[in-house]
Design a protein around this motif. Structure first.
Motif, PDB file in Angstrom:
ATOM      1  N   GLN A   1       0.735  -1.205  -0.104  1.00  0.00           N
ATOM      2  CA  GLN A   1      -0.173  -0.037   0.231  1.00  0.00           C
ATOM      3  C   GLN A   1       0.931   1.225  -0.063  1.00  0.00           C
ATOM      4  OE1 GLN A   1      -3.803  -0.804   0.016  1.00  0.00           O
ATOM      5  NE2 GLN A   1      -2.659  -2.843  -0.080  1.00  0.00           N
ATOM      6  N   VAL A   2       0.407   2.091  -0.999  1.00  0.00           N
ATOM      7  CA  VAL A   2       1.537   3.155  -0.958  1.00  0.00           C
ATOM      8  C   VAL A   2       0.825   4.648  -0.847  1.00  0.00           C
ATOM      9  CG1 VAL A   2       3.046   4.761  -2.476  1.00  0.00           C
ATOM     10  CG2 VAL A   2       3.098   2.262  -2.799  1.00  0.00           C
ATOM     11  N   HIS A   3       0.700   5.381   0.144  1.00  0.00           N
ATOM     12  CA  HIS A   3      -0.159   6.567   0.666  1.00  0.00           C
ATOM     13  C   HIS A   3       0.673   7.797   0.216  1.00  0.00           C
ATOM     14  CE1 HIS A   3      -3.257   4.354   2.230  1.00  0.00           C
ATOM     15  NE2 HIS A   3      -2.396   3.375   2.746  1.00  0.00           N
ATOM     16  N   LEU A   4       0.421   8.772  -0.726  1.00  0.00           N
ATOM     17  CA  LEU A   4       1.207   9.756  -0.984  1.00  0.00           C
ATOM     18  C   LEU A   4       0.399  11.178  -0.737  1.00  0.00           C
ATOM     19  CD1 LEU A   4       2.608   8.455  -4.160  1.00  0.00           C
ATOM     20  CD2 LEU A   4       3.891   8.813  -2.327  1.00  0.00           C
ATOM     21  N   ASN A   5       0.808  11.878   0.144  1.00  0.00           N
ATOM     22  CA  ASN A   5       0.037  13.203   0.160  1.00  0.00           C
ATOM     23  C   ASN A   5       1.077  14.289  -0.209  1.00  0.00           C
ATOM     24  OD1 ASN A   5      -1.116  15.665   1.231  1.00  0.00           O
ATOM     25  ND2 ASN A   5      -1.832  14.500   2.790  1.00  0.00           N
ATOM     26  N   ALA A   6       0.700  14.918  -1.355  1.00  0.00           N
ATOM     27  CA  ALA A   6       1.888  15.676  -2.205  1.00  0.00           C
ATOM     28  C   ALA A   6       1.370  17.200  -2.155  1.00  0.00           C
ATOM     29  CB  ALA A   6       2.221  15.134  -3.240  1.00  0.00           C
ATOM     30  N   TYR A   7       2.244  18.114  -1.945  1.00  0.00           N
ATOM     31  CA  TYR A   7       2.008  19.537  -2.415  1.00  0.00           C
ATOM     32  C   TYR A   7       2.923  19.824  -3.363  1.00  0.00           C
ATOM     33  CZ  TYR A   7       1.552  24.583  -2.066  1.00  0.00           C
ATOM     34  OH  TYR A   7       1.304  26.085  -2.202  1.00  0.00           O
ATOM     35  N   LEU A   8       2.369  20.301  -4.677  1.00  0.00           N
ATOM     36  CA  LEU A   8       3.084  20.470  -5.725  1.00  0.00           C
ATOM     37  C   LEU A   8       3.232  22.359  -5.867  1.00  0.00           C
ATOM     38  CD1 LEU A   8       4.516  20.379  -8.750  1.00  0.00           C
ATOM     39  CD2 LEU A   8       2.208  20.263  -9.718  1.00  0.00           C
ATOM     40  N   ASP A   9       4.377  22.929  -5.542  1.00  0.00           N
ATOM     41  CA  ASP A   9       4.361  24.422  -5.843  1.00  0.00           C
ATOM     42  C   ASP A   9       4.962  24.638  -7.259  1.00  0.00           C
ATOM     43  OD1 ASP A   9       5.246  27.139  -5.940  1.00  0.00           O
ATOM     44  OD2 ASP A   9       5.786  27.069  -3.968  1.00  0.00           O
ATOM     45  N   TYR A  10       3.968  24.833  -8.013  1.00  0.00           N
ATOM     46  CA  TYR A  10       4.089  25.017  -9.763  1.00  0.00           C
ATOM     47  C   TYR A  10       5.352  25.950  -9.966  1.00  0.00           C
ATOM     48  CZ  TYR A  10       3.140  24.460 -14.340  1.00  0.00           C
ATOM     49  OH  TYR A  10       3.237  24.251 -16.127  1.00  0.00           O
TER      50      TYR A  10
ATOM     51  N   ALA B   1       7.763  27.334  -8.196  1.00  0.00           N
ATOM     52  CA  ALA B   1       8.946  26.998  -7.686  1.00  0.00           C
ATOM     53  C   ALA B   1       9.485  25.788  -7.665  1.00  0.00           C
ATOM     54  CB  ALA B   1       8.699  27.128  -6.083  1.00  0.00           C
ATOM     55  N   HIS B   2       8.648  25.059  -8.588  1.00  0.00           N
ATOM     56  CA  HIS B   2       9.130  23.528  -9.056  1.00  0.00           C
ATOM     57  C   HIS B   2       9.653  22.725  -8.123  1.00  0.00           C
ATOM     58  CE1 HIS B   2       9.281  26.127 -12.614  1.00  0.00           C
ATOM     59  NE2 HIS B   2      10.375  26.625 -12.297  1.00  0.00           N
ATOM     60  N   THR B   3       9.006  22.881  -7.073  1.00  0.00           N
ATOM     61  CA  THR B   3       8.959  21.851  -5.813  1.00  0.00           C
ATOM     62  C   THR B   3       7.714  21.200  -5.435  1.00  0.00           C
ATOM     63  OG1 THR B   3       8.556  23.674  -4.099  1.00  0.00           O
ATOM     64  CG2 THR B   3      10.779  23.524  -4.759  1.00  0.00           C
ATOM     65  N   VAL B   4       8.288  19.980  -4.853  1.00  0.00           N
ATOM     66  CA  VAL B   4       7.161  19.130  -4.238  1.00  0.00           C
ATOM     67  C   VAL B   4       7.535  18.721  -2.803  1.00  0.00           C
ATOM     68  CG1 VAL B   4       5.759  17.064  -4.853  1.00  0.00           C
ATOM     69  CG2 VAL B   4       6.802  18.177  -6.672  1.00  0.00           C
ATOM     70  N   SER B   5       6.333  18.617  -2.161  1.00  0.00           N
ATOM     71  CA  SER B   5       6.837  18.415  -0.669  1.00  0.00           C
ATOM     72  C   SER B   5       5.626  17.175  -0.274  1.00  0.00           C
ATOM     73  CB  SER B   5       6.272  19.384   0.535  1.00  0.00           C
ATOM     74  OG  SER B   5       6.955  20.299   0.298  1.00  0.00           O
ATOM     75  N   VAL B   6       6.440  16.110   0.157  1.00  0.00           N
ATOM     76  CA  VAL B   6       5.672  14.607   0.233  1.00  0.00           C
ATOM     77  C   VAL B   6       5.551  14.195   1.424  1.00  0.00           C
ATOM     78  CG1 VAL B   6       5.284  12.606  -0.996  1.00  0.00           C
ATOM     79  CG2 VAL B   6       6.313  14.366  -2.415  1.00  0.00           C
ATOM     80  N   ALA B   7       4.494  13.597   1.995  1.00  0.00           N
ATOM     81  CA  ALA B   7       4.664  12.462   3.260  1.00  0.00           C
ATOM     82  C   ALA B   7       3.840  11.533   2.621  1.00  0.00           C
ATOM     83  CB  ALA B   7       3.501  13.252   4.112  1.00  0.00           C
ATOM     84  N   GLU B   8       4.775  10.294   2.764  1.00  0.00           N
ATOM     85  CA  GLU B   8       4.551   9.006   2.253  1.00  0.00           C
ATOM     86  C   GLU B   8       4.555   8.068   3.189  1.00  0.00           C
ATOM     87  OE1 GLU B   8       6.331   5.986  -1.279  1.00  0.00           O
ATOM     88  OE2 GLU B   8       7.388   7.794  -0.786  1.00  0.00           O
ATOM     89  N   THR B   9       3.358   7.208   3.317  1.00  0.00           N
ATOM     90  CA  THR B   9       3.575   6.037   4.049  1.00  0.00           C
ATOM     91  C   THR B   9       3.243   4.646   2.956  1.00  0.00           C
ATOM     92  OG1 THR B   9       2.421   7.016   5.668  1.00  0.00           O
ATOM     93  CG2 THR B   9       2.365   4.821   5.563  1.00  0.00           C
TER      94      THR B   9
END
Length: 561
Positions: free
Chosen positions: A140-149, A151-159
């Motif tokens: 099981q892959v849970h991805l909670n991502a925030y894309l700052d379009y 700034a070309h960055t992505v912040s991710v909390a993954e389980t």
């Protein structure tokens, strides 16, 4: 509910070297529905209507020259860019156009959809036989991502919830971390195993090894929590992952536990200048995507649901891919129960809509001859700077120059390569393989699937396809080469892709159409959701024929079975 789609009775044609005097494929009423392994569509509140019109071909323009048919190149920060396999050429060819397609060829009409939301799945479900048994538990892959379009960055909390299905105790887990191949591209903020922070991990290049406090017994489950930030690289001609002025593409953007084989250990190969090195098992994805700009249009491997603050996706697949842009236009059509959506830039609208119709035909054809479509949706994404094609589950990318050089007919790189990438939904998505060590299992089959597409939908163009895509290169080499021993780009392409298509055709000629297509359907069924090997391919083939084909195999394989 099942839909019955009658396929036209194609006339098999070959060059003189390929003719073998067999009966053409017979027309039949083929049931097209979603593959049960990946689940049926969820009920929705609206349906997508798709009208069928009769298409009459106008005079054909002269097609562009053959494009080098070959592998999609895995992004690799440590090698110089190499020629890409499907790179368009600028010099037009002078071959004589073939007769137009008969006007009775049905073409699905594209249905416009709102550009601020993904296409919902069709409302009907399919009644299917039980799927091939798969492991009782999947990762099981849970991805909670925030894309700052901007700034070309992505912040991710993954389980990751990983069940040990290997049959042996595991002292550690090994994950692929492709973004770490770019300097400064991956920042690991926190890592925990079953809620306990871990600091004695090892992260080198694209490999993350996480030791476990106690061996993970067969059948036991462990949970990994990973917080990280991505600083995206520029997505140019040689890599699809990253950003450019028109889009942001997230491909192989999250750490994932690689397959484990008791005989081989963890299967994580080194990148190569040709081919693809990653190997994937099927997982259950649950993805939440927040955007810095909610007006962005997002293409994804699965249909999304807007929650009021984020997009939410669920998918059972090998990969989960996203592409976002403030410039995408969209069009959609239906191929049976499968919704096919094109994401494109306004200047390429005509080519994108033509590609959409042909890919819908390909989905119908492959669903009939291989297996029901493994996904309820398929996204076609125009890649602004990438000069190639790249497959993923439920989505593929195709370089912009193919759209710009489209000649308005099916005898064109845009269509041939588009239906090649669509075939990877079966030969990569449904049936996996070790892409580094046995790349022919997906690439040769996807290449030969192109020929099947033309044979069923444009039988008068089959000879053109062989000349344009295969024979013009006079391919040599062993089909069973891997990405490390086949040499440079051209020898690798000629051996694995082109000679691979030759092998599939020779094999079909030896065993006959009935056995050949029964084998392909059974191969897709038996290996659904699994990783196939060359041994699996020939084992299943021999279940459908008693004909001796060893000499055919020995002509193409350095290690015949």
């Amino acid at each position: 509910m099942k839909r019955t789609v009658p396929l036209r009775n194609p006339v098999r044609t070959r060059t003189s070297a390929d003719k073998r005097g067999e009966e053409p494929l017979k027309s039949a009423s083929i049931r097209v529905h979603l593959h049960p392994f990946f689940g049926c569509p969820r009920p929705i509140s609206w349906t997508l209507a798709c009208l069928l019109i009769l298409a009459a071909c106008a005079g054909l323009e002269t097609p562009p020259p053959p494009t080098a048919l070959g592998p999609t190149i895995t992004p690799n920060a440590f090698v110089s860019p190499s020629p890409t396999p499907f790179q368009p050429e600028s010099t037009p060819s002078t071959d004589t156009p073939l007769p137009p397609v008969p006007s009775d060829t049905p073409v699905p009409t594209d249905t416009p959809i709102p550009t601020d939301m993904p296409v919902p799945p069709p409302s009907e479900t399919a009644s299917l036989p039980p799927p091939t048994p798969v492991p009782a538990a999947r990762t099981q892959v849970h991805l909670n991502a925030y894309l700052d379009y901007a700034a070309h960055t992505v912040s991710v909390a993954e389980t990751i919830v990983y069940p040990n299905q290997t049959g042996v105790a595991l002292g550690s887990l090994v994950l692929a971390v492709e973004p770490n191949l770019w300097t400064g591209g991956f920042t690991l903020d926190a890592l925990a195993v079953d809620g306990v922070p871990v600091t004695n991990f090892s992260l080198t290049a694209g490999r993350l090894e996480v030791p476990l406090a106690a061996p993970l017994a067969p059948g036991a489950t462990v949970s990994l929590s990973i917080n990280y930030r991505l600083s995206l690289p520029y997505a140019g001609a040689a890599n699809i992952y990253g950003y450019n002025s028109l889009q942001t593409n997230l491909l192989d953007w999250y750490p994932f536990v690689v397959p484990y084989d008791p005989a081989q250990g963890w299967i994580l190969h080194a990148p190569s200048s040709v081919g693809e090195h990653l190997v994937y098992d099927v997982a259950d994805f649950d993805v939440t995507l927040q955007l810095s700009d909610e007006a962005l249009v997002v293409a994804a491997s699965a249909p999304g649901e807007w929650t009021g603050a984020a997009w939410h996706y669920r998918l059972t697949a090998r990969t989960f891919v996203l592409s976002a842009s403030d410039s995408y236009q969209t069009a959609a059509t239906a191929a049976g129960p499968v919704v096919v959506t094109a994401y494109f830039f306004s200047s390429e609208a005509q080519a994108a809509n033509a590609l959409l119709q042909e890919v819908a035909k390909a989905v119908t054809t492959y669903s009939a001859y291989f297996a029901p479509s493994p996904y309820q949706t398929l996204a076609i994404v125009e890649a602004a700077t990438y000069s190639d094609g790249m497959e993923a589950d439920g989505l593929f990318f195709l370089g912009r120059k193919f759209y710009q050089q489209y000649n308005g007919t099916p005898r064109d790189n845009l269509i041939a390569i588009g239906v090649h990438e669509a075939a990877h939904e079966w030969w990569f998505g449904l049936v996996g393989n070790d892409q580094a060590m046995e790349p022919w299992l997906d690439e040769a089959l996807a290449t030969y699937s192109e020929q099947i597409f033309y044979e069923v939908n444009y039988p008068g163009y089959v000879n053109w396809w062989w000349g344009f895509r295969v024979n013009s290169y006079n391919p040599t080499g062993w089909v069973d080469n891997n990405i490390y021993n086949a040499g440079a780009f051209r020898p690798y392409v000629n051996a694995v892709y082109l000679r691979g298509a030759d092998f599939m055709d020779a094999l079909r000629g030896r065993v006959g159409d009935e056995a050949f297509f029964a084998f392909l359907r059974d191969y897709a069924a038996q290996m659904s959701g699994r990783r196939a090997t060359t041994d699996d391919f020939f084992r299943i083939l021999r279940q459908h024929t008693g004909v001796d084909f060893y000499d055919v195999e020995a002509s193409y394989f350095q290690f015949p079975r």
